[in-house]
Scaffold this active site. Sequence first.
Site, PDB file in Angstrom:
ATOM      1  CB  CYS A  14      -0.946  -0.013   1.195  1.00  0.00           C
ATOM      2  SG  CYS A  14      -0.101   0.039   2.786  1.00  0.00           S
ATOM      3  CB  ALA A  15       0.340   4.757   0.900  1.00  0.00           C
TER       4      ALA A  15
END
Length: 456
Positions: A26-27
Amino acid sequence: MNHQEIANQLMEHLGGKENVISAAHCATRLRLVIDDEEQINKKEIEELDGVKGAFSSSGQFQVIFGTGTVNKVFIELAPLLGLEENNNEERPKESHSDAAKKKMNPLARFARTLSNIFVPIIPAIVAAGMLMGLLGLMNTYNWVNADSGLFVLLDMFSSAAFIILPILIGFSAAKEFGGNQFLGAVIGGIMTHPALLNPWGLSDAVPETLDIFGMSVEMLGYQGTVIPVLLTVYVMSKIEKGLRKVVPNVIDLLLTPFLTVILTGFFALLVIGPLGRGLGNAITTVLDVVYNTAGPIAGLIFGGLYSMIVLTGVHHSFHAIEAEMLVAIGGNYLLPIWAMANVAQGGATLAVFFKTRNKKVKGIALPAAVSAFLGITEPAIFGVNLKYRLPFIGAAIGGALGGAYVVWTQVMANGIGLTGIPMFAIAQDPFNYLIGFVIAISSAFILTLLLGWKED
């Protein structure tokens, strides 16, 4: 930082290529589905250059690297793991989401399903919420006449996402449930058809009734609703899958969509829709009673407990409730509470940054605090606060105090998904949101310093 070397060491500490079922990121985090977590050397992973923390949650072992770094590490790690080549019979190739769900308990699996449905829709709701905030400012300060063409068009733009919400949910839910996404959108379209009375802004209107198979059915649309279309598309996916098993391939393209739409359409308007509407109304009514009765106490409890709920992953299921609330009462009073809990984690992490003498902890704490202020709390929670425990408690108390304030001042949001600093764009009362923001951060900061923690 040598990203290739980090990837090599990480794979070794994970137990090797054969111990990793699937990987994604993810980020800020690597998300790894592991065959046997007993083979993981968590302590060595946390000592790797760039690693800000590691934890197991939601059926995945997650390693925090931070924004930007995680992408570069994943690029080096993916070919080492060779996941795309894994087609053996014991562990057949499957999506990362499906692999992670198999590792979750039923409650976490349900929450993850709702998250997968609503996260892609959040940008549309955020855009609508920001437009509503702009319209509110224009109306309050008389920037533009409410009868002007500009105001009318912006009002139309802001309400569009909520009017077609069932279509957006239908498309996204069908993908998650394994059905045809475009059939899911069609079902959402049926439930918002112009022939049905649009309840959006027409609370005093009385719908017509039709006699269908001896049943009296109200011609009432589902614009802006959430639970009815979720239930309906779930049933649609089951019907579609069942039909594909019995319909011959030569006529599958013609017959399966035809029967799926007819059967689901009748089921939606006669059975699921009314039941879903009743369930959605019941949930929002109960929350509204708690909110209006308990007041700041509710904010105190929810704000204090939210970070612990984040640890379980169940917080993803709140998106559905918040979306229903936006339409039912014209605002989201849960999001400001969650925001207070999130920024309080940042306040506690900031206290750790100022007090610790450990250079690596300092290097983790400052960016983690900034990330929490922007609404992403995992680096702060798992990389710092939960690791030392007492800062996590300080953050929980800060979130509780901030939550009590925003409920007391009845701060609401025009959307879902945004917390921390970005939520100012969709807050209906930015001034009191700012005060709650300061209360949460400062109280968490001070309490963390007072509570102290052991560096070892």
